[in-house]
Scaffold this motif. Structure first.
Motif, PDB file in Angstrom:
ATOM      1  N   GLY A   1      -6.586   4.193  16.140  1.00 28.06           N
ATOM      2  CA  GLY A   1      -5.289   4.757  15.777  1.00 28.06           C
ATOM      3  C   GLY A   1      -5.422   6.173  15.245  1.00 28.06           C
ATOM      4  N   VAL A   2      -4.407   6.599  14.503  1.00 30.99           N
ATOM      5  CA  VAL A   2      -4.378   7.958  13.947  1.00 30.99           C
ATOM      6  C   VAL A   2      -4.637   7.933  12.438  1.00 30.99           C
ATOM      7  CG1 VAL A   2      -2.943  10.041  13.717  1.00 30.99           C
ATOM      8  CG2 VAL A   2      -2.795   8.652  15.790  1.00 30.99           C
ATOM      9  N   TYR A   3      -4.271   6.826  11.780  1.00 23.12           N
ATOM     10  CA  TYR A   3      -4.548   6.710  10.346  1.00 23.12           C
ATOM     11  C   TYR A   3      -6.050   6.873  10.073  1.00 23.12           C
ATOM     12  CZ  TYR A   3       0.023   4.423   9.290  1.00 23.12           C
ATOM     13  OH  TYR A   3       1.342   4.115   9.108  1.00 23.12           O
TER      14      TYR A   3
ATOM     15  N   ALA B   1      -3.761  -1.970   8.686  1.00 25.05           N
ATOM     16  CA  ALA B   1      -2.702  -0.953   8.542  1.00 25.05           C
ATOM     17  C   ALA B   1      -1.556  -1.361   7.608  1.00 25.05           C
ATOM     18  CB  ALA B   1      -2.212  -0.450   9.887  1.00 25.05           C
ATOM     19  N   SER B   2      -0.349  -0.885   7.882  1.00 19.63           N
ATOM     20  CA  SER B   2       0.714  -0.761   6.859  1.00 19.63           C
ATOM     21  C   SER B   2       0.941  -1.952   5.924  1.00 19.63           C
ATOM     22  CB  SER B   2       2.034  -0.409   7.539  1.00 19.63           C
ATOM     23  OG  SER B   2       1.964   0.896   8.061  1.00 19.63           O
TER      24      SER B   2
ATOM     25  N   GLN C   1       3.529   3.163   6.876  1.00 23.82           N
ATOM     26  CA  GLN C   1       4.797   3.585   7.475  1.00 23.82           C
ATOM     27  C   GLN C   1       5.882   3.631   6.387  1.00 23.82           C
ATOM     28  OE1 GLN C   1       3.848   1.198  11.605  1.00 23.82           O
ATOM     29  NE2 GLN C   1       5.884   0.971  10.721  1.00 23.82           N
TER      30      GLN C   1
ATOM     31  N   GLU D   1       5.660   8.457  13.693  1.00 17.20           N
ATOM     32  CA  GLU D   1       4.871   7.408  14.356  1.00 17.20           C
ATOM     33  C   GLU D   1       5.766   6.782  15.411  1.00 17.20           C
ATOM     34  OE1 GLU D   1       3.143   5.279  10.631  1.00 17.20           O
ATOM     35  OE2 GLU D   1       1.725   5.266  12.304  1.00 17.20           O
TER      36      GLU D   1
ATOM     37  N   SER E   1       0.104  -5.476  10.347  1.00 13.53           N
ATOM     38  CA  SER E   1       0.339  -4.068  10.696  1.00 13.53           C
ATOM     39  C   SER E   1       1.832  -3.768  10.668  1.00 13.53           C
ATOM     40  CB  SER E   1      -0.214  -3.764  12.087  1.00 13.53           C
ATOM     41  OG  SER E   1       0.465  -4.507  13.082  1.00 13.53           O
ATOM     42  N   GLY E   2       2.153  -2.491  10.525  1.00  7.75           N
ATOM     43  CA  GLY E   2       3.538  -2.060  10.658  1.00  7.75           C
ATOM     44  C   GLY E   2       3.969  -2.208  12.106  1.00  7.75           C
ATOM     45  N   THR E   3       3.025  -1.988  13.018  1.00  7.98           N
ATOM     46  CA  THR E   3       3.294  -2.138  14.449  1.00  7.98           C
ATOM     47  C   THR E   3       3.912  -3.501  14.738  1.00  7.98           C
ATOM     48  OG1 THR E   3       1.420  -0.716  14.965  1.00  7.98           O
ATOM     49  CG2 THR E   3       2.196  -2.179  16.735  1.00  7.98           C
TER      50      THR E   3
ATOM     51  N   THR F   1       2.522   1.485  17.332  1.00  7.19           N
ATOM     52  CA  THR F   1       3.300   2.403  16.483  1.00  7.19           C
ATOM     53  C   THR F   1       2.307   3.370  15.868  1.00  7.19           C
ATOM     54  OG1 THR F   1       4.887   0.666  15.912  1.00  7.19           O
ATOM     55  CG2 THR F   1       4.850   2.614  14.494  1.00  7.19           C
TER      56      THR F   1
HETATM   57  N1  GLU Z   1       1.494   2.564  11.969  1.00  2.00           N
HETATM   58  C1  GLU Z   1       0.501   1.622  12.343  1.00  2.00           C
HETATM   59  C2  GLU Z   1       0.657   0.364  11.525  1.00  2.00           C
HETATM   60  O1  GLU Z   1       0.838   0.376  10.360  1.00  2.00           O
HETATM   61  C3  GLU Z   1      -0.921   2.163  12.249  1.00  2.00           C
HETATM   62  C4  GLU Z   1      -1.069   3.469  12.958  1.00  2.00           C
HETATM   63  C5  GLU Z   1      -2.455   4.040  13.029  1.00  2.00           C
HETATM   64  O2  GLU Z   1      -3.428   3.305  12.813  1.00  2.00           O
HETATM   65  O3  GLU Z   1      -2.521   5.231  13.296  1.00  2.00           O
HETATM   66  O4  GLU Z   1       0.589  -0.663  12.087  1.00  2.00           O
END
Ligand code: GLU
Length: 323
Positions: A44-46, A73-74, A92, A124, A154-156, A199
């Motif tokens: 991912g980007v995080y 993640a989130s 997020q 995102e 995850s937020g996804t 996401t």
């Molecule tokens: N927004 C994603 C989430 O919380 C993670 C994005 C990322 O890893 O860059 O599921």
């Protein structure tokens, strides 16, 4: 008798002074020299941006070492941060708001009141990546298919559930696989899933990777459905993924997005948070070198869309910088 009594008083005095010192010492020691930063999956980007953030802090805040951790993640991250298991976390904005207020997927637990805002980062984008040969042309076509809906916690995954629901599709109507971005990319490539929700900031490594070796396309979300999603969940915004973001993506894709933000735990001292903010904003070049979306961060936009209170240490830095 008298002297025994005063001896006791003196002893008690000494003890209480010693204890006060010990407590003071413990308080000082509570300010960690090591900071933990919760990120996301490695594709991912995080993860790259959290790593860059940790490096900037280690190199520029005296006596402090920061480490980035890969997580689900989130949703995992709000809990880690609230429990002070980490000091900073990428999350997020929608998930942070739900957690802080104890609503949506957090309605069965007490509000996670230890979260504080640090900086608003970048959009995102909800990317619904499908196997180009699976005969899937719209979100409605996902009914009856195998869908990677995001890593557990995850937020996804939260976004996938909301977006599918807006199309009248529940997890009973698909085969939902809870996969990280990297696992989802592999599963798409191997034909083990037909579609994957992602996401994340664009371009996302997992999507870039799978699109270079495999024929995939990204689904648009129709305007009327996007409008109803935004009415129900105000954190979504309508966005376009410009043609050419990924290999073989010949046209713009219309979808929705939330925002990536860095949050901090309430208990971290104002001075520490101030110093971290100063280090970050004085080293934005190193932040944007880690991923293009790092370049979205500016002082002017750092508090945009922040869904909960900003930590006083960060607020002090922004005020000093005229924000
Ligand atoms: N927004 C994603 C989430 O919380 C993670 C994005 C990322 O890893 O860059 O599921």
């Amino acid at each position: 008798m008298r002297s025994k009594f005063s001896f006791l008083v003196v002893l008690l005095l000494i003890m209480s002074v010693t204890m006060a010192f010990a407590a003071g010492g413990r308080e000082a020691a509570e300010e960690p020299a090591r900071l933990a930063v919760a990120t996301g999956g490695t594709a991912g980007v995080y993860f790259p941006l959290g790593g860059a953030f940790a490096n900037i802090v280690s190199e520029n805040v005296d006596g402090v070492t920061a480490n980035a951790e890969s997580t689900g993640a989130s949703v995992v991250n709000v809990n880690l941060l609230n429990n002070a298991e980490v000091d900073f976390a990428l999350i997020q904005n929608d998930v942070a708001y739900y957690a802080f207020n104890g609503v949506e997927m957090f309605s069965d637990q007490a509000p996670l009141a230890n979260l504080r805002g640090f900086a608003s980062l970048y959009p995102e984008v909800i990317q619904i990546v499908v196997n180009a040969n699976a005969g899937i042309d719209s979100v409605d076509d996902l009914r009856g298919t195998r869908v990677a809906v995001g890593a557990p916690g995850s937020g996804t995954e939260a976004n996938a559930r909301q977006i599918l629901a807006a199309h009248g599709i529940g997890y009973d109507d698909i085969r939902a696989d809870f996969l990280s971005f990297a696992e989802a990319a592999d599963a798409l490539r191997d034909g083990n899933v037909d579609a994957a929700f992602v996401t994340a900031g664009t371009p996302t490594a997992a999507v870039t990777d799978v699109s270079t070796t495999h024929n995939v396309k990204i689904l648009s979300i129709a305007d009327d459905v996007a409008a109803s999603i935004m009415a129900d969940f105000p954190f979504y915004d309508q966005v376009t993924i410009p043609a050419g973001t990924y290999r073989n993506q010949d046209s713009d894709v219309n979808t929705v997005a939330v925002l990536a933000m860095m949050f901090v735990r309430a208990g971290l001292s104002d001075d520490m948070v101030y110093n971290v903010a100063k280090a970050l904003f004085e080293n934005l070049d190193a932040f944007s070198a880690a991923h293009a979306r790092g370049g979205n961060l500016t002082l002017e936009t750092a508090t945009n869309g922040m869904p909960l209170d900003i930590h006083p240490g960060a607020a002090r830095y922004y005020a000093e910088m005229g924000q």
